[in-house]
Motif scaffolding. Structure first.
Motif, PDB file in Angstrom:
ATOM      1  N   ASP A   1    -115.751 -32.804 -63.231  1.00 23.20           N
ATOM      2  CA  ASP A   1    -115.380 -31.730 -64.159  1.00 23.20           C
ATOM      3  C   ASP A   1    -116.582 -30.808 -64.297  1.00 23.20           C
ATOM      4  O   ASP A   1    -117.665 -31.233 -64.693  1.00 23.20           O
ATOM      5  N   LYS A   2    -116.369 -29.537 -63.973  1.00 26.30           N
ATOM      6  CA  LYS A   2    -117.476 -28.576 -64.003  1.00 26.30           C
ATOM      7  C   LYS A   2    -118.027 -28.361 -65.408  1.00 26.30           C
ATOM      8  O   LYS A   2    -119.150 -27.859 -65.571  1.00 26.30           O
ATOM      9  N   ASN A   3    -117.253 -28.738 -66.424  1.00 30.24           N
ATOM     10  CA  ASN A   3    -117.717 -28.546 -67.803  1.00 30.24           C
ATOM     11  C   ASN A   3    -118.624 -29.670 -68.281  1.00 30.24           C
ATOM     12  O   ASN A   3    -119.269 -29.546 -69.327  1.00 30.24           O
ATOM     13  N   MET A   4    -118.663 -30.763 -67.554  1.00 29.39           N
ATOM     14  CA  MET A   4    -119.527 -31.872 -67.942  1.00 29.39           C
ATOM     15  C   MET A   4    -120.984 -31.558 -67.609  1.00 29.39           C
ATOM     16  O   MET A   4    -121.274 -30.989 -66.559  1.00 29.39           O
ATOM     17  N   ILE A   5    -121.851 -31.929 -68.505  1.00 34.24           N
ATOM     18  CA  ILE A   5    -123.289 -31.704 -68.326  1.00 34.24           C
ATOM     19  C   ILE A   5    -123.966 -33.052 -68.143  1.00 34.24           C
ATOM     20  O   ILE A   5    -123.754 -33.979 -68.932  1.00 34.24           O
ATOM     21  N   GLY A   6    -124.761 -33.173 -67.108  1.00 34.45           N
ATOM     22  CA  GLY A   6    -125.455 -34.423 -66.827  1.00 34.45           C
ATOM     23  C   GLY A   6    -126.709 -34.590 -67.667  1.00 34.45           C
ATOM     24  O   GLY A   6    -126.999 -33.801 -68.582  1.00 34.45           O
ATOM     25  N   LEU A   7    -127.458 -35.628 -67.357  1.00 31.00           N
ATOM     26  CA  LEU A   7    -128.700 -35.894 -68.079  1.00 31.00           C
ATOM     27  C   LEU A   7    -129.712 -34.782 -67.823  1.00 31.00           C
ATOM     28  O   LEU A   7    -129.810 -34.282 -66.696  1.00 31.00           O
ATOM     29  N   PRO A   8    -130.455 -34.390 -68.842  1.00 31.01           N
ATOM     30  CA  PRO A   8    -131.439 -33.312 -68.653  1.00 31.01           C
ATOM     31  C   PRO A   8    -132.617 -33.778 -67.807  1.00 31.01           C
ATOM     32  O   PRO A   8    -132.884 -34.969 -67.678  1.00 31.01           O
TER      33      PRO A   8
END
Length: 307
Positions: free
Chosen positions: A121-128
């Motif tokens: 999902d392109k809206n998911m943000i991974g770990l910084p």
């Protein structure tokens, strides 16, 4: 040669070693209490899937990591109940859990996300990615150490934390006593089963972190069987490191380097199937080296003596 061994290669090594190292540390804790946990592959896979589910529904990456830890701990608790309370063969239970995790995550992928094979999902943000002040400006060293996810740094911090726990604390001494001779430990009033449950739960936490790093730190997606044998490599790293956190870290770095090296070789027009098998070839060679050690026999003997 300089195109093979450069800063980016070692940067990739540090990033790729984190899931292997975290899972191997979990295996080391289990080994110390006499449980030879071959279910690391399944534990990490469950953690990876749980992290994606948590991220998708909460939108908070750190909450997703906590969900991955909680679900993997529950998974490990079932493993502990069967291995310790029901006294089932720990090897058989571990292998069964690997297959269970593979099928369960594939089923849940279809049931929850209505897709097969992979979910993104392109809206998911991974770990910084964290840039360490001052260190990031140091030539070479900054390029290797800086710019990784928090779980990568946590993995190396946990190495020294577990080293202290095992060899400098009362709980650690009790764990080692349980693994060395559970009958003698029980005669001294040590709760053998309690120590073993604690070790498996700690393993669940570490494997949950490993799975979260795999699905949210390296990529922000989940694919069926995305662990790709990393749990088994972690098991070998545990053996080579003699269940000592420092030794486990050293052996994990070797496998992480081979993993990064295999990806680097793909840029030299070598067949993909050849380069992808490099980490597993090194694993087999490591097992040939390990055959001269009696640690595996000791672990199995300790596990058998607690039955």
């Amino acid at each position: 040669m300089q195109h093979l061994l450069d800063v980016s290669l070692f940067n990739s090594m540090i990033r790729m070693v984190a899931p292997i190292l975290l899972a191997a540390l979990g295996g080391a804790i289990c080994s110390r209490v006499g449980l030879f946990n071959v279910g690391l592959e399944g534990f990490v896979l469950v953690g990876a899937f749980s992290a994606i589910v948590g991220n998708y529904y909460t939108g908070n990456v750190f909450l997703a990591v906590l969900i991955a830890i909680a679900v993997t701990m529950l998974f490990s608790l079932i493993f502990a109940y069967m291995s310790i309370h029901l006294q089932a063969n720990v090897i058989v239970v571990g292998i069964s859990f690997n297959f269970l995790a593979l099928g369960l995550t594939a089923f849940c992928l279809k049931a929850i996300f209505h897709v097969k094979g992979a979910f993104y999902d392109k809206n998911m943000i991974g770990l910084p990615k964290w840039d360490i002040p001052f260190i990031k400006d140091i030539p070479v060293i900054g390029g290797i150490i800086s710019g990784h996810s928090p779980l990568v740094y946590l993995a190396f911090v946990l190495v020294f934390g577990l080293q202290y726990l095992l060899f400098k604390s009362v709980i650690g001494f009790r764990m080692i006593a349980v693994g060395e001779n559970p009958v003698a430990a029980k005669s001294l009033g040590i709760k053998v089963n309690r120590m073993q449950y604690l070790a498996v739960l700690i393993c669940g936490v570490l494997c949950g972190l490993a799975g979260a790093q795999l699905s949210l730190g390296q990529v922000t997606m989940f694919t069926e069987g995305m662990t790709a044998g990393r749990g088994f490599i972690a098991l070998v790293a545990t053996m080579l490191g003699q269940a000592n956190p420092i030794g486990v870290m050293a052996s994990s770095l070797l496998f992480g380097l081979m993993d990064a090296f295999s990806i680097r070789l793909q840029g030299f027009s070598l067949p993909t199937h050849f380069t992808q098998m490099l980490p597993y070839v090194v694993t087999l060679l490591a097992m040939l080296f390990f055959r001269k050690s009696n640690y595996l026999a000791d672990a199995q003997k300790a596990n058998g003596s607690s039955r």
